[in-house]
Write an enzyme that holds these catalytic residues in place. Structure first.
Site, PDB file in Angstrom:
ATOM      1  N   ASP A 262      -2.830  -9.114  10.745  1.00  0.00           N
ATOM      2  CA  ASP A 262      -1.340  -8.559  10.280  1.00  0.00           C
ATOM      3  C   ASP A 262      -0.311  -8.989  11.491  1.00  0.00           C
ATOM      4  OD1 ASP A 262      -2.654  -7.690   8.233  1.00  0.00           O
ATOM      5  OD2 ASP A 262      -2.065  -5.354   8.676  1.00  0.00           O
TER       6      ASP A 262
ATOM      7  N   ASP B 235      -5.941  -7.161  -1.230  1.00  0.00           N
ATOM      8  CA  ASP B 235      -6.450  -6.797   0.236  1.00  0.00           C
ATOM      9  C   ASP B 235      -8.014  -6.774  -0.025  1.00  0.00           C
ATOM     10  OD1 ASP B 235      -6.108  -6.577   3.049  1.00  0.00           O
ATOM     11  OD2 ASP B 235      -4.266  -5.326   2.545  1.00  0.00           O
TER      12      ASP B 235
ATOM     13  N   ASP C  85       0.871  -1.057  -0.145  1.00  0.00           N
ATOM     14  CA  ASP C  85      -0.073   0.124   0.093  1.00  0.00           C
ATOM     15  C   ASP C  85       0.832   1.325  -0.026  1.00  0.00           C
ATOM     16  OD1 ASP C  85      -2.400   1.560   0.160  1.00  0.00           O
ATOM     17  OD2 ASP C  85      -3.019   0.542   2.027  1.00  0.00           O
TER      18      ASP C  85
HETATM   19  C1  GLA Z   1      -3.865  -4.952   5.618  1.00  0.00           C
HETATM   20  C2  GLA Z   1      -2.750  -6.148   5.117  1.00  0.00           C
HETATM   21  C3  GLA Z   1      -1.276  -5.587   5.395  1.00  0.00           C
HETATM   22  C4  GLA Z   1      -0.892  -4.631   4.519  1.00  0.00           C
HETATM   23  C5  GLA Z   1      -2.053  -3.291   4.880  1.00  0.00           C
HETATM   24  C6  GLA Z   1      -1.846  -2.048   3.868  1.00  0.00           C
HETATM   25  O1  GLA Z   1      -3.711  -4.574   6.791  1.00  0.00           O
HETATM   26  O2  GLA Z   1      -3.366  -7.199   5.705  1.00  0.00           O
HETATM   27  O3  GLA Z   1      -0.382  -6.753   5.218  1.00  0.00           O
HETATM   28  O4  GLA Z   1      -1.015  -4.925   3.128  1.00  0.00           O
HETATM   29  O5  GLA Z   1      -3.132  -3.852   4.617  1.00  0.00           O
HETATM   30  O6  GLA Z   1      -2.778  -1.136   3.904  1.00  0.00           O
END
Ligand code: GLA
Length: 535
Positions: A219, A163, A77
């Site tokens: 995450d 995502d 991102d």
């Molecule tokens: C989510 C994904 C992360 C990352 C962020 C980017 O949280 O799980 O791995 O790509 O978005 O905003």
């Protein structure tokens, strides 16, 4: 033919809700190992730029990580500009003044591959959690073909992580959205592009038809608690990895400050569980011990192994686990094994080699320390400090015929971890069941079964089959052995957590057999395991 069937379904725009294992494109896919590379997110979040990405690509080469097998430089991102008046996605001109094609060209010029990022719904995660205004409306929704053309034709990327913050916000159906996006990507002509589904939970076996990996957890953080949680999430998903599709345990936090023992668990378990290996630290300043670990050839070999299997839990002693998987040759005499202590205090584990289907003398080699541990017979004991792992190969004289098949190793065609259905079939903790796990919510419809696709018999013939099940009510169970059905009524162990045993005689053919259990029109008992004894 199989491809035609899937594409025909996609073209009609039908959202398939069934969970049967219909024919898939994955059956035809050439074998691909888990993806290896680097991703910008863990260290930089949305603060990325052309200069930064180029420096990281250079560092992948300079550190020897490229030579060790790492290949992808993935931009997460943070690169989005706004859409132009025709709805076409642009790039963030401050961070990437020369556009994205210049960046992918640079990555390619180093002999590496380039990855990009987007979203299955409308608004990106960055727009919700990182104040990225340009992420509003930046996702694929409403722009599937237009965006696929930009990322794969104009910008020439080789990989995309998709995502789902926006998809979740809108309540969109995951399968329909991801299949539609992947169809658009394939339409660009880039049939080789690798896809990652990022829905933070095992999405269902349909993911394997369209993606090279799928996230199974929220995450990761550079902390022990997070590493342990993700390993726990992946512990009973081994049935869904293989044929070039993998459970993604998220990007690596190696080189981000955790102590060596925790980094060893992190990297070792990601390797033996065949997760993609995406470095998440700044590659220009990796501590020496972390760099050495990331380049550990013997660990990488079991991750990139030709069989593409994920290790499963063969034995559990409280917080300590022994996981095993075949490497090099299926049902060969060499296997990869992990002794994993998830607790904070030391423990001793003894594993009988029979549990690992190994016989005769067994040579054990420690892959983290690159050291032969010794040759053992019958069993092996090992003391593990708290938060530690021993990852080894075991070379035996004999491969034994398996006798036990745990329910937690089985493929459940109707299982997903998306949380939409409270009564979905699942792997469930049950302390009195073998391995401490059973499968619950079996039955209620024909296809909602527990399936063991590789029940192995050396020579075939008659076996006594002992099925351990749990139920506090009278339940029906249908058992299918290579299509021959056996039905049982009034199964009641008296307690949903205490197993009872049902016995039957079955005939197996030499080689692999398929055994499944279910209950077509009502809920069946929970299933703990079955055992086979040759008659
Ligand atoms: C989510 C994904 C992360 C990352 C962020 C980017 O949280 O799980 O791995 O790509 O978005 O905003």
């Amino acid at each position: 033919m199989k491809k035609i069937i899937l594409y025909a379904i996609l073209c009609c725009g039908v959202f398939i809700t069934s969970c049967t294992s219909e024919k898939t494109v994955s059956d035809d896919k050439a074998f691909l190992p888990p993806l290896m590379g680097w991703s910008s997110w863990n260290t930089y979040f949305v603060d990325i730029s052309e200069e930064l990405i180029k420096k990281q690509a250079d560092a992948m080469v300079a550190t020897g990580l490229k030579d060790a097998g790492y290949q992808y430089i993935n931009i997460d991102d943070g690169f989005f500009g706004f859409r132009d008046k025709d709805g076409k996605m642009t790039y963030n001109a401050e961070r990437f003044p020369n556009g994205m094609r210049v960046v992918s060209d640079y990555i390619h010029s180093l002999g590496l591959k380039a990855g990009i990022y987007s979203e299955g719904g409308d608004n990106t995660c960055g727009s919700m959690y990182n104040a990225e205004k340009s992420g509003v409306g930046a996702g694929f929704y409403g722009h599937d073909q237009q965006d696929a053309d930009v990322y794969f034709k104009d910008w020439n990327f080789d990989f995309i992580k998709i995502d789902y913050c926006g998809g979740k916000e809108l309540g969109l159906p995951e399968r329909e959205r991801y299949e539609s996006i992947v169809k658009a990507i394939r339409n660009t002509g880039r049939t080789d592009a690798s896809i990652n589904i990022c829905r933070w939970a095992y999405p269902g076996h349909w993911a394997a038809n369209i993606a090279r990996s799928w996230r199974i957890s929220s995450d990761i953080q550079p902390r022990w608690r997070s590493v342990k949680y993700i390993i726990g999430k992946n512990m009973y998903l081994s049935a869904y990895a293989g044929n070039g599709g993998y459970n993604d345990m998220d990007m690596l936090e190696i080189g981000r400050g955790m102590p060596l023992n925790e980094e060893e668990v992190h990297f070792g378990m990601w390797c033996i569980m065949s997760s993609p290996l995406l470095i998440g630290c700044d590659m220009t300043s990796i501590p020496d011990y972390s760099l050495e670990l990331l380049k550990n050839k013997e660990l990488i070999a079991i991750n990139q192994d030709v069989l593409g299997l994920q290790a499963y839990v063969a034995q559990r002693n409280g917080d300590a686990y022994v996981l095993v998987k075949d490497i090099e040759t299926k049902r060969g005499t060499k296997r990869a094994v992990a002794f994993y202590n998830s607790s904070d205090s030391a423990c001793d584990i003894t594993v009988p080699f029979k549990t690992l289907e190994l016989g005769g003398k067994v040579q054990v080699r420690d892959l983290i320390k690159h050291k032969d541990i010794g040759t053992f017979e019958g069993e092996m004991s090992h003391t593990l400090p708290g938060r530690s792992v021993l990852i080894c190969t075991m070379q035996a004289e004999l491969r034994l015929e398996p006798e036990v098949y745990e329910a937690e190793w089985a493929f459940l065609p109707c299982f997903d971890d998306l949380g939409h259905n409270p009564r979905i079939i699942r792997y469930s903790q049950a302390p009195d069941c073998s391995g401490g796990v059973k499968v619950a919510y079996v039955g209620a419809k024909k296809e909602n079964r527990v399936v063991w696709r590789e029940v192995y018999s050396e020579k075939g013939g008659e076996y006594e089959m002992a099925v351990s099940y749990c139920s506090a009510k009278d339940k029906k169970l249908q058992i299918s052995v290579n299509g021959t059905e056996y039905s049982f009524e009034k199964l009641n162990s008296g307690d949903w957590n205490k197993p009872a045993v049902l016995k039957l005689t079955v005939n197996l053919k030499p080689g692999y057999n398929e055994i499944s259990m279910g209950c077509d029109y009502s809920w069946g008992p929970d299933i703990d395991k079955f055992e086979l004894r040759k008659k």
